[in-house]
Enzyme design. Structure first.
Site, PDB file in Angstrom:
ATOM      1  N   GLU A 176       0.834  -1.203   0.000  1.00 19.67           N
ATOM      2  CA  GLU A 176       0.000   0.000   0.000  1.00 19.67           C
ATOM      3  C   GLU A 176       0.870   1.255   0.000  1.00 19.67           C
ATOM      4  O   GLU A 176       1.070   1.896   1.035  1.00 19.67           O
ATOM      5  CB  GLU A 176      -0.959   0.031   1.197  1.00 19.67           C
ATOM      6  CG  GLU A 176      -1.932   1.204   1.118  1.00 19.67           C
ATOM      7  CD  GLU A 176      -2.832   1.345   2.338  1.00 19.67           C
ATOM      8  OE1 GLU A 176      -3.764   2.164   2.282  1.00 19.67           O
ATOM      9  OE2 GLU A 176      -2.590   0.651   3.344  1.00 19.67           O
ATOM     10  N   LYS A 213      -2.546  -2.111  -3.093  1.00 23.73           N
ATOM     11  CA  LYS A 213      -3.606  -1.229  -2.604  1.00 23.73           C
ATOM     12  C   LYS A 213      -3.169   0.198  -2.897  1.00 23.73           C
ATOM     13  O   LYS A 213      -2.205   0.698  -2.305  1.00 23.73           O
ATOM     14  CB  LYS A 213      -3.871  -1.435  -1.108  1.00 23.73           C
ATOM     15  CG  LYS A 213      -4.986  -0.528  -0.577  1.00 23.73           C
ATOM     16  CD  LYS A 213      -5.451  -0.928   0.818  1.00 23.73           C
ATOM     17  CE  LYS A 213      -6.537   0.015   1.312  1.00 23.73           C
ATOM     18  NZ  LYS A 213      -7.149  -0.423   2.583  1.00 23.73           N
TER      19      LYS A 213
END
Length: 301
Positions: A176, A213
């Site tokens: 992420e 992500k």
């Protein structure tokens, strides 16, 4: 679900991933949003107990099932807790929801326009415990504030180094590298991140798969090459501070990206709600986010 089943569900499932992983400093804000004010607890243990009650209520809601919710990201304390008399990951699996765990320990101070992850000296122990509880994958967050190539390269390098550790433990890493959607250099940062991720993935073309992500890009379709990359199991999107209607509208412009929303999923839920009202509100949010993840629109020219 075994690991093969979970991999297939995440790769091909028509749904989204719920982010139930607020931790540390973000917990009071999450509780306040839920209608629980600061004075409602007198210790960290009581505070985390309250957030666990909220998460348990979500996980056990009749609408929170694998039909539309493919996976859920848990905070470490939630993973170690009980939901409906079972370990939290097992409770998710029994509902058809694939369990993930947040593993990062927060962010370093900004340098070169980015915030790297703090060291994780006990990561191997955490990964072994998660694997033993049936967790499928992990999530690790760092933040990009400016379109600084050196900073973004450092983010990608650190993310992939941690991913190798996760893979070695038998888990699926979800990288992420969040781009701050309020950044004045957001679109340029998107392109630099895309180039750095593609270069790193192509450098080991036969390497293991990872998940990504990412912030919803400023220009729809920017991350299409990552959606299509053979080393990427799935690309999921964070809401990044957007309210749910805007987050869903922006996500729907990006093919192949599914949601992994936190605030945008939970924003209408309140502690005093009756169970019927709570379930109806959560169900409405799930339907809206599911639609944005599975029914795509064309971005305006």
């Amino acid at each position: 679900m075994n690991t093969q089943d979970m991999t297939a569900k995440i790769a091909d499932g028509q749904g989204f991933i719920a982010a139930l992983d607020q931790s540390g400093g973000s917990t009071p804000k999450a509780l306040k949003g839920y209608g629980v004010e600061d004075g409602a607890w007198s210790s960290d243990e009581e505070m985390f107990g309250l957030i666990h009650q909220m998460r348990s209520r979500i996980i056990t809601s009749p609408c929170f099932t694998g039909e539309k919710v493919l996976g859920a990201i848990l905070f470490e304390r939630t993973m170690d807790g009980q939901v409906d008399g079972k370990p939290a990951p097992q409770a998710l699996i029994e509902r058809g929801v694939v369990p993930f765990i947040k593993i990062d320990k927060g962010l370093e101070d900004e340098a070169n326009g980015v915030q790297l992850m703090k060291p994780m000296p006990e990561l191997d122990t955490l990964l072994a415990r998660a694997k033993g509880l049936g967790v499928f994958g992990t999530k690790e967050r760092s933040v990009i504030n400016l379109a600084n190539k050196d900073g973004i390269a450092a983010i990608v390098s650190q993310q992939l180094a941690v991913a190798e550790q996760v893979i070695a433990a038998g888990l699926m890493p979800m990288l992420e590298p969040e781009i701050n959607i309020k950044s004045p250099e957001r679109a340029e940062a998107d392109l630099i991140l895309l180039d750095e991720l593609l270069a790193a993935l192509d450098d080991d073309a036969d390497g293991p798969q990872v998940m990504l992500k990412l912030s919803i890009p400023a220009v729809p379709g920017t991350f299409d090459p990552l959606v299509d990359h053979p080393r990427v199991l799935r690309v999921v999107a964070l809401s990044g501070g957007y309210a749910r209607p805007e987050a869903c509208a922006e996500l729907a412009k990006n093919r192949g990206m599914i949601a992994s929303f936190s605030r945008a999923l939970l924003e209408d839920l309140r502690a005093p709600m009756s169970d019927d009202d709570f379930d109806a509100s959560l169900g409405g949010a799930i339907d809206e986010i599911h639609a944005a993840s599975t029914t795509k629109t064309h971005a305006p020219a």
